[in-house]
Design an enzyme around this catalytic site. Structure first.
Site, PDB file in Angstrom:
ATOM      1  N   HIS A  92       9.367  -2.705   3.723  1.00  0.00           N
ATOM      2  CA  HIS A  92       8.923  -2.950   2.345  1.00  0.00           C
ATOM      3  C   HIS A  92      10.121  -3.284   1.445  1.00  0.00           C
ATOM      4  O   HIS A  92      10.050  -4.178   0.602  1.00  0.00           O
ATOM      5  CB  HIS A  92       8.255  -1.698   1.759  1.00  0.00           C
ATOM      6  CG  HIS A  92       6.964  -1.321   2.403  1.00  0.00           C
ATOM      7  ND1 HIS A  92       6.816  -0.228   3.212  1.00  0.00           N
ATOM      8  CD2 HIS A  92       5.730  -1.902   2.323  1.00  0.00           C
ATOM      9  CE1 HIS A  92       5.567  -0.127   3.611  1.00  0.00           C
ATOM     10  NE2 HIS A  92       4.886  -1.132   3.092  1.00  0.00           N
ATOM     11  N   GLN A 115      -2.380 -11.878   8.166  1.00  0.00           N
ATOM     12  CA  GLN A 115      -2.549 -11.657   6.718  1.00  0.00           C
ATOM     13  C   GLN A 115      -1.817 -12.748   5.926  1.00  0.00           C
ATOM     14  O   GLN A 115      -2.360 -13.316   4.980  1.00  0.00           O
ATOM     15  CB  GLN A 115      -2.016 -10.278   6.346  1.00  0.00           C
ATOM     16  CG  GLN A 115      -1.950 -10.033   4.856  1.00  0.00           C
ATOM     17  CD  GLN A 115      -1.678  -8.589   4.506  1.00  0.00           C
ATOM     18  OE1 GLN A 115      -2.593  -7.772   4.540  1.00  0.00           O
ATOM     19  NE2 GLN A 115      -0.440  -8.258   4.179  1.00  0.00           N
ATOM     20  N   LYS A 155       5.271  -9.472   9.829  1.00  0.00           N
ATOM     21  CA  LYS A 155       4.664  -8.590  10.840  1.00  0.00           C
ATOM     22  C   LYS A 155       3.141  -8.720  10.773  1.00  0.00           C
ATOM     23  O   LYS A 155       2.466  -8.758  11.785  1.00  0.00           O
ATOM     24  CB  LYS A 155       5.062  -7.132  10.623  1.00  0.00           C
ATOM     25  CG  LYS A 155       4.522  -6.256  11.747  1.00  0.00           C
ATOM     26  CD  LYS A 155       4.956  -4.835  11.630  1.00  0.00           C
ATOM     27  CE  LYS A 155       4.083  -4.030  10.729  1.00  0.00           C
ATOM     28  NZ  LYS A 155       2.768  -3.675  11.262  1.00  0.00           N
ATOM     29  N   MET A 157       0.843  -1.203   0.000  1.00  0.00           N
ATOM     30  CA  MET A 157       0.000   0.000   0.000  1.00  0.00           C
ATOM     31  C   MET A 157       0.876   1.250   0.000  1.00  0.00           C
ATOM     32  O   MET A 157       0.411   2.347   0.301  1.00  0.00           O
ATOM     33  CB  MET A 157      -0.943  -0.015   1.201  1.00  0.00           C
ATOM     34  CG  MET A 157      -1.915  -1.199   1.150  1.00  0.00           C
ATOM     35  SD  MET A 157      -3.465  -0.920   1.975  1.00  0.00           S
ATOM     36  CE  MET A 157      -2.930  -0.612   3.635  1.00  0.00           C
ATOM     37  N   GLY A 158       2.160   1.071  -0.311  1.00  0.00           N
ATOM     38  CA  GLY A 158       3.047   2.222  -0.460  1.00  0.00           C
ATOM     39  C   GLY A 158       3.542   2.809   0.846  1.00  0.00           C
ATOM     40  O   GLY A 158       3.458   2.180   1.898  1.00  0.00           O
ATOM     41  N   HIS A 182       8.991   1.913   3.807  1.00  0.00           N
ATOM     42  CA  HIS A 182      10.058   1.953   4.806  1.00  0.00           C
ATOM     43  C   HIS A 182      10.949   0.749   4.527  1.00  0.00           C
ATOM     44  O   HIS A 182      10.690  -0.025   3.579  1.00  0.00           O
ATOM     45  CB  HIS A 182       9.480   1.941   6.231  1.00  0.00           C
ATOM     46  CG  HIS A 182       8.456   0.871   6.457  1.00  0.00           C
ATOM     47  ND1 HIS A 182       8.757  -0.479   6.416  1.00  0.00           N
ATOM     48  CD2 HIS A 182       7.115   0.942   6.672  1.00  0.00           C
ATOM     49  CE1 HIS A 182       7.664  -1.173   6.638  1.00  0.00           C
ATOM     50  NE2 HIS A 182       6.645  -0.339   6.786  1.00  0.00           N
TER      51      HIS A 182
HETATM   52  O1  PAF Z   1      -0.079  -5.559   3.655  1.00  0.00           O
HETATM   53  C1  PAF Z   1      -0.537  -4.688   2.871  1.00  0.00           C
HETATM   54  O2  PAF Z   1       0.090  -3.677   2.616  1.00  0.00           O
HETATM   55  C2  PAF Z   1      -1.911  -4.886   2.258  1.00  0.00           C
HETATM   56  O3  PAF Z   1      -2.768  -5.508   3.149  1.00  0.00           O
HETATM   57  C3  PAF Z   1      -1.872  -5.635   0.910  1.00  0.00           C
HETATM   58  C4  PAF Z   1      -1.350  -7.041   1.065  1.00  0.00           C
HETATM   59  C5  PAF Z   1      -0.990  -4.864  -0.062  1.00  0.00           C
HETATM   60  C6  PAF Z   1      -3.276  -5.717   0.322  1.00  0.00           C
HETATM   61  O4  PAF Z   1      -3.827  -4.461   0.120  1.00  0.00           O
END
Ligand code: PAF
Length: 302
Positions: free
Chosen positions: A54, A170, A166, A47-48, A51
């Site tokens: 990512h 998910q 983290k 989601m941009g 840091h």
């Molecule tokens: O972890 C994230 O940033 C979001 O949940 C993802 C996996 C990009 C889905 O929108």
């Protein structure tokens, strides 16, 4: 620096080319070309507001596959009506520069209308593992995550997709979805990246005031406390949870959403630690909701 979104083909930043696409049709064609040429493709959905956490996902992807694609999309369907979709931090221009610097080949930066065009009415729902932890306090959140990730998988058709540990739940939910829906994609989890003082990196850390930032250290401290209790022979989940809750609440601005000691696969609560067990936390520090987790190993470090 203004980057042209549509396609940066041929533009050379620090010696590495990265192409940026905004439409499904274009990125689909590009990914198809890569597969057709016999190269492997790793995908990092984001989601941009990048840091180091990512960037580590992208570096891991770089090591796994010939080509790396990322997506930058703040997905509205995974935010509740009172959550921070509108104010979620965004810095697409800066993100594209960082992604290119770590060797990403393709960035997909769609608009909301591109992903959810008029008439959209299909959701992907994983049942069991979404009924715990964040699934309880953020109803519908994981339906939004699985829907957008399934769409992004169909658009990019990667061989591998990389997620951070983290967001442990998910990662579990996506792994379940991939298995249940027979996506031919390998899911790879990458360890949490922390600030030097232990705070797990998160785009939402930018919301914290300096005092709240200090308080937020209670998450990592409580994971360390639990790890130490287990190494001293403690096995009762309640005892560990109580100690963790006490430590967190001794820090200002904190409100516990959940402290869970649970099975690392089903995410169901356990009473006694017998094998590897997940300790997962969600804590509000001021208005900012932070999560963190660790694996407690009664038989010693993994
Ligand atoms: O972890 C994230 O940033 C979001 O949940 C993802 C996996 C990009 C889905 O929108």
């Amino acid at each position: 620096m203004q980057l042209e979104y549509h396609c940066l083909k041929g533009v050379d930043f620090k010696g590495h080319e990265m192409e940026v696409f905004r439409t499904v049709a274009e990125v689909q064609e590009k990914c198809e070309q890569i597969r057709f040429s016999g190269k492997s493709l790793a995908f990092v959905p984001t989601m941009g507001f990048f840091h180091q956490g990512h960037l580590e996902l992208m570096k891991a992807a770089r090591k796994i596959a010939d080509k790396v694609i990322i997506s930058i999309f703040v997905n509205p369907t995974q935010f509740g009506p009172t959550e921070d979709f509108e104010t979620y931090p965004r810095d697409t221009e800066g993100d594209l520069v960082k992604a290119r610097e770590v060797g990403v080949d393709i960035a997909f930066v769609p608009s909301v209308e591109e992903i959810y065009p008029e008439g959209f009415q299909t959701m992907v729902k994983v049942q069991g593992v979404t009924q715990h932890l964040c699934g309880l306090s953020r109803p519908g959140h994981f339906d939004g995550v699985t829907t957008v990730v399934a769409k992004l998988f169909n658009i990019t058709k990667p061989h591998v997709a990389v997620f951070g540990q983290k967001d442990y739940q998910q990662l579990t939910v996506i792994t379940r979805m991939v298995k249940d829906l027979n996506f031919d994609i390998k899911i790879v989890g990458v360890p949490t990246v922390r600030e030097p003082d232990g705070l797990a990196m998160s785009s939402r850390n930018s919301y914290l005031t300096p005092q709240q930032r200090k308080s937020a250290l209670c998450l990592k401290k409580s994971l360390d406390l639990a790890t130490e209790m287990v190494s001293r022979g403690k096995r009762k989940a309640d005892e560990i949870k109580r100690a963790v809750q006490e430590l967190i609440l001794n820090h200002p601005f904190t409100k516990i959403d959940y402290v869970s000691v649970c099975d690392p696969v089903t995410l169901e609560n356990v009473d006694v630690l017998r094998g590897n067990t997940l300790l997962a936390l969600a804590v509000r520090v001021g208005k900012t909701r932070l999560i963190d987790n660790c694996i407690l190993s009664p038989s010693g470090p993994e």
